[in-house]
Design a protein around this motif. Structure first.
Motif, short mmCIF file in Angstrom:
data_model
loop_
_atom_site.label_atom_id
_atom_site.label_comp_id
_atom_site.label_asym_id
_atom_site.label_seq_id
_atom_site.Cartn_x
_atom_site.Cartn_y
_atom_site.Cartn_z
N GLN A 121 -27.76 -16.31 6.83
CA GLN A 121 -26.63 -17.23 6.66
C GLN A 121 -26.39 -17.93 8.00
OE1 GLN A 121 -24.82 -17.38 3.45
NE2 GLN A 121 -26.78 -16.43 2.98
N THR A 138 -24.84 -24.58 8.99
CA THR A 138 -23.62 -25.25 8.54
C THR A 138 -24.02 -26.67 8.14
OG1 THR A 138 -23.16 -25.79 10.84
CG2 THR A 138 -21.96 -23.92 9.90
N LYS A 188 -18.09 -23.50 6.86
CA LYS A 188 -18.69 -22.34 6.19
C LYS A 188 -20.20 -22.25 6.48
CE LYS A 188 -19.13 -19.09 2.95
NZ LYS A 188 -18.75 -17.71 3.30
N ARG A 189 -20.63 -21.08 6.96
CA ARG A 189 -22.05 -20.85 7.19
C ARG A 189 -22.71 -20.45 5.88
NH1 ARG A 189 -23.30 -19.08 12.82
NH2 ARG A 189 -24.65 -17.45 11.99
N TYR A 190 -23.92 -20.88 5.72
CA TYR A 190 -24.62 -20.57 4.47
C TYR A 190 -26.11 -20.49 4.74
CZ TYR A 190 -25.95 -25.49 4.43
OH TYR A 190 -26.47 -26.70 4.78
N GLU A 211 -19.56 -21.89 -2.69
CA GLU A 211 -19.15 -21.13 -1.51
C GLU A 211 -18.80 -22.07 -0.35
OE1 GLU A 211 -22.01 -17.24 -2.33
OE2 GLU A 211 -22.30 -18.46 -0.52
N VAL A 212 -19.69 -23.02 -0.08
CA VAL A 212 -19.50 -23.88 1.08
C VAL A 212 -18.28 -24.78 0.90
CG1 VAL A 212 -20.52 -25.75 2.42
CG2 VAL A 212 -21.92 -23.80 1.74
N GLY A 216 -15.79 -24.14 -1.09
CA GLY A 216 -14.61 -23.38 -1.46
C GLY A 216 -14.10 -23.71 -2.85
#
Lengths: 733, 733
Positions: free
Chosen positions: B79, B82, B70-72, B216-217, B219
């Motif tokens: 964004q 990683t 997940k990119r953040y 978010e990263v 999940g």
């Protein structure tokens, strides 16, 4: 989120060993404290010399008598204890001094170097001796000439007329033996003094009471004191009262500037326990020939041990709940608690009501048999009505007593099995009731008994702040479930912050079966306050909980709800002693026990117990059934084997090898029947289950034994010896 | 309770070593994690093989690239990161894999067994190269042909006409070197995964941002994630952004079911830091002959390193605050941030405004000297007016800029000392401004920026719940002081629960000098809500606070107040980029530095620094003075010695021996002058002090050096080399 019951939210940590109990807490620079306890049941303290102990390398501090002179007691009317005995000791095991050392062994060794010079005094060890006025007094300052601690005399109705109206009068004497909680976790406390503030972590059911008393005893402003209750490995009433080790640890922490832990050994717990009072009882009941009760007179004598503890409450409790179960139009109660030179007794599961329940339900069977009425049906006939008021003024709301009796009797085919003659097999039934929290607090009027704060995060997380401490009964699940149900989120989304006087609002604690009803109602109201804001956002739009939280937060600001519960003020008739007994609701139970008695050895084997319990509403069915099972287990021990007995002031079995409690092999087949009456004031209709189910089990077993052997045993525990004695007396008769 | 300042409430624990920082946390069964970092500034990752590492006894888990794809990024517009490099690495030090092992040494050893096959790529190491469109791209997917990350172009007024109206135009180029926060505590995070819930303890200034991004990263539903910030040993902006080690620890904890700690070494911090951007600047200012500014055009080029971080905000910040200090009727700003193959830069104390302040205040001295105006008086002439609006639309409230300049100048007898010729002794003055929190949050509109809950116990204890984390600046004291003052209790009676996303309501965190203004206002409002209930009890009766609490609780229920702060919406003119710059208030400062320069060696010695700071209102004078001292200390390092410079992608001085920061011996005599303007919107009138005082120190030193040597240095740090170079150039001229 309520009903069937998801996995307990604390289960994972407990099963994996990750849960941090009080004794698991280790703080940097922590000292270990140990208490020196009196070897005498009654003695004058001539001198305490700690100087040699203080010279032991590794010993950092000592404390004794005059160091903490403040008298205290959980009840305002019984301020009779000090942390260490001053001038006198009154039971074996009473603390006289303490040591704090770098490690536990050093502290233990140093205890032996504390010189205490005692002048032994004659000791009072029985109720009978305590009532005499020609023996020494345990508390010289008490007003009477004897060792009576408390007397209560209550009369409701015209007793003479009511007894005169009876067709038959039954009169019996009973004795209920003392016993202890035997919680799996021994008591432990850690105190830290930092920058003028004291924090005490303690395996304690009542953080707010400890907060209040520790502030008084230590002379600290309550605002500088924080009590935290970690997960508790069982309380059962034994952790409801501030105890010496908590206060001693705090004193030593303040004096040394280092954290101090005192963890009791199992032997110490047997002396420090505040367990079930031994109670002698006389019960006189007048009935019409159809069984209708016309009058009942109950007399109780409680062997309180050396100090007050909750004893005044216990005394009233022995008389309070009898008329809440069955219709008794005239009722008199005389209670008397005495001091003896034994460890103080206090509350244990079913506080003060277990003993008279044994008596009353035993006698009911005798009445039913004498009148030729089926003993189960008899109880349904005389059961109180829902939404009525008892003769002693107590307000009854929902009542599933008849349903409980009928369910238990039907499930066991009670009627078809009972009264088959003394074959060695028997069946017995008993019913009971219990509180859903005390209607009045111990100290204050006009206060919330429970309060809760519910906070909703914009990510959808929910946090409940509530002062109750979870002693294993699952109160965290209860709070999470109620809040989750109210907000319509999953239980896993709810974090519970409990048992911390700084982080949580007022709550009187985990005792008196008050948590679900009172804290549950507080949490429900707090959650409902937030729910109202969430509902108000946009009723026409579909959105997730988190989306609704974001929208509501934008409109109303931080989503925080506050709720509290204070019992209504119409719970009692306002008679003297109504501080105990009144409750916003009562649970009801009925139990049927099936037993086998070996007529050669007297050994009683319980084969099956069916227990129907009116819980109001089961918020978490697995926990409700677990509490019923636990109550049955504990009752089985009390009925058949457990006894806190003393010889020369010494506990005869102060360890779990000699003090017999049931093992898994002793457990009968158990069936729990949950009866739901949806109490109108309970949260989602719930009442209580933590204590009630214990009560009918003991008389049910007694009644089953009587059915099996054709002779009645009027005292607990029902041991092989007492069975054989009863059989012998029957033969003699 | 506000004003002079009592001992800090966390002082005792910090002084005695009892404070538990993140790296002090040890959990049962905890694993230690280590990150494998790229040795290349720019390379393609061909293959990562962790199998050999996983076979090392004691190694429990490994992770790399695709495991957390997940990119953040902290800003929605960037964004670009990683947790582990995927396909490429873009700077030396970028994590590519991680190991969790039973102990730290095993984890460290196992790193060497991870095989990473790289294909090195040409690297971009300068702003100039990044602007070229014929070199490789660091982020292939970026839209431009070059390595520009962000451009901003803002114009306020008719620039041509305004410059045409000027009598003189001054135009200079400046360079501000990158540097790092050098907080005493290295970053550390511990993650625990239990029963579907993740808890991360991290030395983190912004728990709520970490909460959001980690969810978010990883999940995870945000409701199953809790971030706790223990006491932090200094942040200065370096702990405001979720970093790899926090997310990697969480990932490894979830995969192993065991707690995982990752604590960075000092060397790692030099690469992970997100420190001060190197900025190249061009500044063109038009003035009338009396000094009145007619127009100003500022151009900035920021060397952002390999990823976005807060860089978009930093870019805007370099242009935002210039017109908030002085009257500038026409203003143009062009900002440009580029990617380079170096560690990403982010916020550091004075975020993005320190660099242009150095330029602007340097140029102001040149203008004043050229026009023959006293440089201090000049600043008071062109200072902005209180309760005005700047040309770029920012709303100015209280402003003590003139008072600051006058106080600092007067105290040092500036006018009498300056301009004595290049004697090797010099005096310099500079002024500045800073935000009291950003007017808009990073992510959301319409939300409270800060919220607080205040709970009052019937014993008189008060607890404040607020999400800010105390990174050493004293925010706990600030909260306790504001609440104590509002409730009229002693600070010691207030417990602060902070930095915990489960226990505290929303707060955007400790950055942008927002805490006192925003969280302080939230706490003030929460306390005032409770105060209103207490006041309402019985105004005619004298009672203690605890008595009032008991009475109010009986009347109103649990005493819980909720408060929040959301900035008003009129802070900016609504121009593009107004997400940074607008603030509910601005602090002002002025600094005078007195220096000696060794004309032989070029060594600059600062003898004295006087700093006057308009803090609005000093809530805790000792903390205010401490922040001023700390700001001066940090500025001194940036002005004279600190530099994050790289060779072949490697930090040239990645340790505190080689990376020079001032020691106690380098510190000059310091005088802090506190100016109070009582801002009408700040809590009790307070604004900020955490960042503002740093800003004027650097140009004040530069101006003093110019005064001392008769030549100006246009780049930081002002090293002996740069002094000698300036002296040589002067001689050459």
């Amino acid at each position: 989120m309520i009903g069937e019951g998801q996995p307990r939210i604390d289960a994972y940590d407990k099963v994996t060993g990750a849960a941090v109990y009080a004794d698991d807490i280790v703080l940097p620079r922590m000292l270990f404290g140990k208490l020196l306890r009196s070897p005498h049941p009654h003695a004058r303290i001539v001198r305490v010399d700690c100087s040699a102990a203080l010279r032991v390398p590794g010993v950092v501090a000592v404390a004794s008598g005059g160091d903490i002179p403040k008298r205290y007691g959980i009840l305002p009317s019984s301020q009779d204890e000090t942390v260490f005995g001053i001038d006198k000791v009154r039971y074996v095991g009473e603390p006289v001094a303490a040591v704090a050392a770098d490690d536990e062994l050093t502290a233990q060794e140093a205890l032996s170097l504390i010189l205490v010079e005692y002048e032994p005094l004659p000791s009072i060890m029985t109720i009978e001796d305590a009532l005499r006025d020609d023996l020494p007094k345990i508390h010289e300052e008490s007003r009477k000439d004897n060792n009576v601690h408390k007397e209560a005399h209550l009369v409701f109705g015209d007793m003479d007329a009511a007894f005169a109206d009876a067709d038959r009068i039954f009169e019996n004497e009973y004795f209920y033996e003392g016993n202890t909680h035997a919680a799996m976790e021994e008591h432990a406390a850690i105190a830290e003094w930092s920058d003028g503030k004291m924090t005490i972590w303690s395996s304690c059911q009542t953080p707010h009471y400890l907060h209040r008393i520790a502030a008084e005893v230590l002379g600290l402003p309550p605002s500088r004191l924080r009590i935290v209750a970690p997960p508790i490995g069982g309380g059962f009433g034994g952790k409801t009262e501030p105890l010496h080790h908590e206060l001693a640890a705090a004193h030593l922490a303040r004096n040394t500037g280092r954290p101090v832990k005192i963890a009791l050994t199992r032997e110490e717990v047997f002396y420090a326990h505040r367990g079930r009072h031994p109670v002698k009882m006389k019960l006189k009941t007048g009935v019409k020939s159809d069984g209708t009760i016309t009058a009942c007179h109950l007399q109780t004598w409680l062997d309180g041990g050396a100090y007050g503890s909750y004893g005044v409450a216990t005394t009233y409790y022995t008389g309070a709940l009898t008329p809440v179960t069955y219709n008794i139009p005239a009722y008199a109660f005389d209670g008397c608690r005495v001091y003896t030179d034994k460890p103080p007794c206090g509350p244990k599961r079913g506080h003060g009501t277990v003993q008279p329940r044994f008596a009353f339900e035993s006698q009911l069977d005798e009445i039913a048999d004498a009148l030729g009425i089926d003993a189960a049906e008899y109880r349904t006939r005389i059961a109180v009505e829902p939404y009525s008021r008892s003769v002693n003024g107590l307000r009854i709301t929902s009542c599933g007593l008849r349903e409980c009796v009928e369910a238990a009797a039907k499930r066991t085919r009670y009627a078809s099995k009972r009264g088959k003659g003394p074959s060695g097999r028997g069946i017995g039934l008993a019913a009971s009731t219990y509180l859903c929290g005390a209607g009045l607090p111990l100290y204050w009027n006009e206060m919330p008994h429970s309060a809760a704060i519910v906070k909703v995060d914009r990510g959808g997380g929910v946090t409940v702040f509530c002062g109750v401490s979870d002693c294993g009964q699952g109160s965290k699940d209860m709070l999470a479930g109620i809040v989750a149900e109210t907000l319509r989120v999953s239980i896993g989304d709810v974090e519970v912050c409990a048992g911390d006087t700084s982080l949580t609002p007022i709550d009187l604690g985990s005792y008196s079966s008050r948590v679900t009803f009172m804290a549950g109602n507080a949490a429900l109201r707090a959650a409902a306050a937030v729910r109202a804001q969430l509902d108000d956002v946009d009723p026409d739009k579909t959105m997730t909980f988190a989306q609704a939280a974001v929208a509501a937060e934008a409109r109303f600001g931080p989503l925080v709800g506050v709720g509290s519960y204070t019992p209504p003020d119409d719970l009692s008739g306002g008679y003297k002693g109504s501080g105990v007994g009144p409750s916003p609701a009562y649970s009801y139970s009925a139990c049927v026990a099936e037993v086998r008695v070996d007529l050669e050895t007297g050994k009683v084997t319980v084969d099956k117990i069916v227990l129907a319990h009116d819980v109001g509403r089961a918020l978490h069915r697995a926990s409700v059934e677990g509490q019923i099972q636990g109550g049955i287990y504990m009752a089985l021990g009390e009925a058949l084997m457990e006894a806190s007995t003393f010889r020369g002031g010494l506990h005869q079995t102060p360890n779990l090898l000699d003090y017999k409690t049931p093992t898994i092999l002793d457990m009968p087949e158990i069936e729990a029947i949950v009866i739901e009456t949806h109490d109108r004031e309970g949260p989602f209709g719930a009442k209580e289950v933590g204590q009630g189910p214990l009560l009918p089990v003991i008389p049910a077993i007694a009644n089953a034994v009587a059915d099996a052997i054709g002779a009645r045993i009027y005292a607990t525990p029902i041991t092989p010896e007492s069975v054989l004695r009863a059989l012998r007396q029957k033969v003699l008769v």
